[in-house]
Design a protein around this motif. Structure first.
Motif, PDB file in Angstrom:
ATOM      1  N   ASP A   1       0.822  -1.205   0.000  1.00  0.00           N
ATOM      2  CA  ASP A   1       0.000   0.000   0.000  1.00  0.00           C
ATOM      3  C   ASP A   1       0.861   1.263   0.000  1.00  0.00           C
ATOM      4  OD1 ASP A   1       0.810   0.488   2.648  1.00  0.00           O
ATOM      5  OD2 ASP A   1      -0.955  -0.516   3.483  1.00  0.00           O
ATOM      6  N   MET A   2       0.222   2.416   0.024  1.00  0.00           N
ATOM      7  CA  MET A   2       0.909   3.699  -0.104  1.00  0.00           C
ATOM      8  C   MET A   2       1.852   4.007   1.047  1.00  0.00           C
ATOM      9  SD  MET A   2       0.209   5.400  -2.930  1.00  0.00           S
ATOM     10  CE  MET A   2       0.346   7.154  -2.611  1.00  0.00           C
ATOM     11  N   VAL A   3       1.645   3.351   2.185  1.00  0.00           N
ATOM     12  CA  VAL A   3       2.533   3.599   3.321  1.00  0.00           C
ATOM     13  C   VAL A   3       3.604   2.521   3.454  1.00  0.00           C
ATOM     14  CG1 VAL A   3       0.859   4.967   4.587  1.00  0.00           C
ATOM     15  CG2 VAL A   3       0.893   2.496   4.914  1.00  0.00           C
ATOM     16  N   GLY A   4       3.709   1.665   2.420  1.00  0.00           N
ATOM     17  CA  GLY A   4       4.770   0.681   2.366  1.00  0.00           C
ATOM     18  C   GLY A   4       4.495  -0.626   3.070  1.00  0.00           C
ATOM     19  N   MET A   5       3.255  -0.827   3.516  1.00  0.00           N
ATOM     20  CA  MET A   5       2.912  -2.072   4.200  1.00  0.00           C
ATOM     21  C   MET A   5       2.424  -3.111   3.207  1.00  0.00           C
ATOM     22  SD  MET A   5       1.101  -0.828   7.710  1.00  0.00           S
ATOM     23  CE  MET A   5       1.954   0.264   8.850  1.00  0.00           C
ATOM     24  N   ASN A   6       2.693  -4.368   3.502  1.00  0.00           N
ATOM     25  CA  ASN A   6       2.249  -5.466   2.654  1.00  0.00           C
ATOM     26  C   ASN A   6       0.901  -5.983   3.129  1.00  0.00           C
ATOM     27  OD1 ASN A   6       3.070  -7.214   0.374  1.00  0.00           O
ATOM     28  ND2 ASN A   6       2.876  -8.835   1.900  1.00  0.00           N
ATOM     29  N   ASN A   7      -0.036  -6.123   2.207  1.00  0.00           N
ATOM     30  CA  ASN A   7      -1.374  -6.586   2.531  1.00  0.00           C
ATOM     31  C   ASN A   7      -1.656  -7.895   1.812  1.00  0.00           C
ATOM     32  OD1 ASN A   7      -2.808  -3.975   3.839  1.00  0.00           O
ATOM     33  ND2 ASN A   7      -1.426  -3.339   2.214  1.00  0.00           N
ATOM     34  N   THR A   8      -2.281  -8.834   2.515  1.00  0.00           N
ATOM     35  CA  THR A   8      -2.679 -10.110   1.927  1.00  0.00           C
ATOM     36  C   THR A   8      -4.177 -10.059   1.638  1.00  0.00           C
ATOM     37  OG1 THR A   8      -0.965 -11.280   3.177  1.00  0.00           O
ATOM     38  CG2 THR A   8      -2.752 -12.599   2.261  1.00  0.00           C
ATOM     39  N   LEU A   9      -4.530 -10.075   0.358  1.00  0.00           N
ATOM     40  CA  LEU A   9      -5.919  -9.925  -0.062  1.00  0.00           C
ATOM     41  C   LEU A   9      -6.421 -11.204  -0.721  1.00  0.00           C
ATOM     42  CD1 LEU A   9      -5.667  -6.354  -1.653  1.00  0.00           C
ATOM     43  CD2 LEU A   9      -6.193  -6.962   0.721  1.00  0.00           C
ATOM     44  N   ALA A  10      -7.696 -11.489  -0.529  1.00  0.00           N
ATOM     45  CA  ALA A  10      -8.315 -12.661  -1.150  1.00  0.00           C
ATOM     46  C   ALA A  10      -8.270 -12.526  -2.667  1.00  0.00           C
ATOM     47  CB  ALA A  10      -9.757 -12.810  -0.676  1.00  0.00           C
ATOM     48  N   ASN A  11      -7.827 -13.585  -3.349  1.00  0.00           N
ATOM     49  CA  ASN A  11      -7.654 -13.560  -4.807  1.00  0.00           C
ATOM     50  C   ASN A  11      -8.316 -14.805  -5.410  1.00  0.00           C
ATOM     51  OD1 ASN A  11      -4.823 -14.132  -6.989  1.00  0.00           O
ATOM     52  ND2 ASN A  11      -6.664 -12.981  -7.454  1.00  0.00           N
ATOM     53  N   PRO A  12      -9.646 -14.758  -5.585  1.00  0.00           N
ATOM     54  CA  PRO A  12     -10.361 -15.953  -6.045  1.00  0.00           C
ATOM     55  C   PRO A  12     -10.121 -16.323  -7.502  1.00  0.00           C
ATOM     56  CG  PRO A  12     -11.850 -14.089  -5.940  1.00  0.00           C
ATOM     57  CD  PRO A  12     -10.558 -13.627  -5.350  1.00  0.00           C
ATOM     58  N   GLY A  13      -9.635 -15.375  -8.314  1.00  0.00           N
ATOM     59  CA  GLY A  13      -9.414 -15.676  -9.724  1.00  0.00           C
ATOM     60  C   GLY A  13      -8.960 -14.459 -10.497  1.00  0.00           C
ATOM     61  N   ARG A  14      -8.920 -14.615 -11.831  1.00  0.00           N
ATOM     62  CA  ARG A  14      -8.489 -13.519 -12.699  1.00  0.00           C
ATOM     63  C   ARG A  14      -9.570 -13.251 -13.737  1.00  0.00           C
ATOM     64  NH1 ARG A  14      -5.744 -18.077 -14.443  1.00  0.00           N
ATOM     65  NH2 ARG A  14      -5.988 -18.585 -16.673  1.00  0.00           N
ATOM     66  N   LEU A  15      -9.519 -12.047 -14.292  1.00  0.00           N
ATOM     67  CA  LEU A  15     -10.441 -11.639 -15.351  1.00  0.00           C
ATOM     68  C   LEU A  15      -9.668 -11.548 -16.657  1.00  0.00           C
ATOM     69  CD1 LEU A  15     -12.245  -8.885 -13.294  1.00  0.00           C
ATOM     70  CD2 LEU A  15     -13.327 -10.986 -14.123  1.00  0.00           C
ATOM     71  N   GLU A  16     -10.130 -12.286 -17.667  1.00  0.00           N
ATOM     72  CA  GLU A  16      -9.483 -12.276 -18.972  1.00  0.00           C
ATOM     73  C   GLU A  16     -10.350 -11.536 -19.977  1.00  0.00           C
ATOM     74  OE1 GLU A  16      -8.863 -16.370 -19.934  1.00  0.00           O
ATOM     75  OE2 GLU A  16      -7.092 -16.568 -18.637  1.00  0.00           O
ATOM     76  N   PHE A  17      -9.711 -10.716 -20.824  1.00  0.00           N
ATOM     77  CA  PHE A  17     -10.455  -9.970 -21.839  1.00  0.00           C
ATOM     78  C   PHE A  17      -9.555  -9.721 -23.030  1.00  0.00           C
ATOM     79  CE2 PHE A  17      -8.257  -6.811 -19.355  1.00  0.00           C
ATOM     80  CZ  PHE A  17      -7.936  -5.797 -20.218  1.00  0.00           C
ATOM     81  N   GLU A  18     -10.165  -9.271 -24.138  1.00  0.00           N
ATOM     82  CA  GLU A  18      -9.423  -8.954 -25.350  1.00  0.00           C
ATOM     83  C   GLU A  18      -9.603  -7.491 -25.704  1.00  0.00           C
ATOM     84  OE1 GLU A  18     -10.237 -11.441 -28.647  1.00  0.00           O
ATOM     85  OE2 GLU A  18      -9.759 -13.321 -27.595  1.00  0.00           O
ATOM     86  N   ARG A  19      -8.555  -6.913 -26.277  1.00  0.00           N
ATOM     87  CA  ARG A  19      -8.613  -5.533 -26.751  1.00  0.00           C
ATOM     88  C   ARG A  19      -7.644  -5.394 -27.909  1.00  0.00           C
ATOM     89  NH1 ARG A  19     -12.073  -1.125 -26.420  1.00  0.00           N
ATOM     90  NH2 ARG A  19     -10.879   0.745 -26.964  1.00  0.00           N
ATOM     91  N   GLY A  20      -8.139  -4.939 -29.050  1.00  0.00           N
ATOM     92  CA  GLY A  20      -7.287  -4.740 -30.209  1.00  0.00           C
ATOM     93  C   GLY A  20      -6.599  -6.004 -30.671  1.00  0.00           C
ATOM     94  N   GLY A  21      -7.269  -7.137 -30.506  1.00  0.00           N
ATOM     95  CA  GLY A  21      -6.695  -8.408 -30.927  1.00  0.00           C
ATOM     96  C   GLY A  21      -5.701  -9.003 -29.941  1.00  0.00           C
ATOM     97  N   GLN A  22      -5.473  -8.335 -28.822  1.00  0.00           N
ATOM     98  CA  GLN A  22      -4.553  -8.836 -27.804  1.00  0.00           C
ATOM     99  C   GLN A  22      -5.342  -9.336 -26.587  1.00  0.00           C
ATOM    100  OE1 GLN A  22      -1.111  -8.961 -28.180  1.00  0.00           O
ATOM    101  NE2 GLN A  22      -1.545  -8.291 -30.281  1.00  0.00           N
ATOM    102  N   ARG A  23      -4.793 -10.326 -25.911  1.00  0.00           N
ATOM    103  CA  ARG A  23      -5.416 -10.871 -24.712  1.00  0.00           C
ATOM    104  C   ARG A  23      -4.724 -10.300 -23.471  1.00  0.00           C
ATOM    105  NH1 ARG A  23      -8.748 -15.109 -25.416  1.00  0.00           N
ATOM    106  NH2 ARG A  23      -8.416 -15.804 -23.272  1.00  0.00           N
TER     107      ARG A  23
END
Length: 322
Positions: free
Chosen positions: A205-227
């Protein structure tokens, strides 16, 4: 604070400016007005309503623009107040507010006699247990007839006091928000790919601390022919938060990145990633916020000219009561 009226006033202009992005037809020759479909108008109206609500939340008396202090607790006990003799001196509030004492992982507060403090509109009398923002019911102490408030933050093993005041210069002189024109082409279909098992995401974060956040997955998308893909932070209700940076970061948008709130994906993982609703973190408006920064996985090699632009600060006057 007339920005809501201003935003409503530019809606018609936004409709015309965004025709190409909304799939509208080019303006005909001879100066005739281009037609706008019902879907285009619905999109623009929804986007404008979101912007108005966004502005309203920021300038509430207890919104992000009202912050006037962030004080980390470093000792076992701190006398707090706005007076010069306070060990932890606040910018606002009573000269002598009270004593904070940390014991066995808990934080206790004893008010100073005559400090005129309240919790849930009830006077604070005697020693109380101070619940943090990570507890089910955080303790918020108010003062100055309700215009000021002080709350306890828990960030890992560290604790801090967050102070707000309705008369904060950052609120009274708020410059308003600026956006790229709303464009339906930036409301991108995406696919949620779950991590099995679910992971956690390490975010500084902005004050230099490390945060552990829940990460259930990723979002995939396309733009201009790139993934592309973005790691998502999970919320208890199933919705997602994206913390991202792109090629506009520091070059049109806020240098430290932007956020996007994403609804819960459907059963097939389909969801719309609407970059028109990307917004600045609180740190864009105040130095007293602790904002998670984009992880390396979410730094896109893509220029996203959509959503909220960098905030243009006004020169700030002295804080209330300082």
């Amino acid at each position: 604070m007339d920005n809501n009226k201003k935003m409503l006033g530019v809606l018609l202009g936004a409709c015309l400016a965004v025709l190409a992005g909304c799939g509208g037809k080019d303006k005909p020759e001879g100066g005739e007005q281009a037609s706008v479909s019902a879907d285009d108008l619905a999109f623009l109206n929804d986007n404008q309503a979101w912007r108005i609500e966004r502005h309203s939340h920021l300038v509430q008396p207890d919104g992000w623009t009202s912050l006037v202090g962030l004080h980390w607790l470093t000792l076992k006990a701190h006398y707090i107040g706005s007076g010069a003799t306070s060990g932890l001196r606040l910018a606002v509030g009573p000269e002598k507010m009270g004593l904070i004492r940390r014991e066995d992982g808990k934080v206790w507060f004893t008010p100073e006699a005559g400090a005129q403090l309240r919790i849930n509109d009830q006077p604070v009398r005697g020693r109380i247990l101070w619940h943090s923002d990570q507890d089910a019911e955080p303790t918020v102490i108010t003062f100055d007839e309700g215009k000021g408030s002080i709350s306890l933050l828990q960030r890992g093993s560290h604790q801090a006091l967050r102070v707000r005041h309705a008369d904060a210069s950052t609120r009274q002189q708020f410059a308003g928000l600026d956006y790229w024109p709303a464009d339906r082409r930036w409301a991108v279909p995406a696919r949620f790919v779950a991590h099995t098992p679910a992971r956690t995401l390490q975010v500084v974060d902005m004050v230099g601390m490390n945060n552990t956040l829940a990460n259930p997955g990723r979002l995939e998308f396309e733009r201009g022919g790139q993934r592309y893909s973005l790691e998502a932070v999970g919320n208890p209700d199933g919705s997602l938060l994206v913390i991202m940076a792109d090629r506009t970061s520091g070059h049109g948008s806020y240098a430290a990145g932007r956020y996007i709130d994403v609804p819960a994906p459907d059963a097939q993982g389909a969801v719309v990633l609407d970059f028109n609703r990307s917004y600045n973190p609180p740190c864009a408006f105040t130095i007293y916020a602790t904002c998670p920064l984009p992880p390396a996985e979410n730094r896109l090699d893509l220029r996203i000219e959509a959503g909220e632009k960098a905030y243009a600060h006004k020169p700030l006057a002295q804080e209330a009561g300082a």
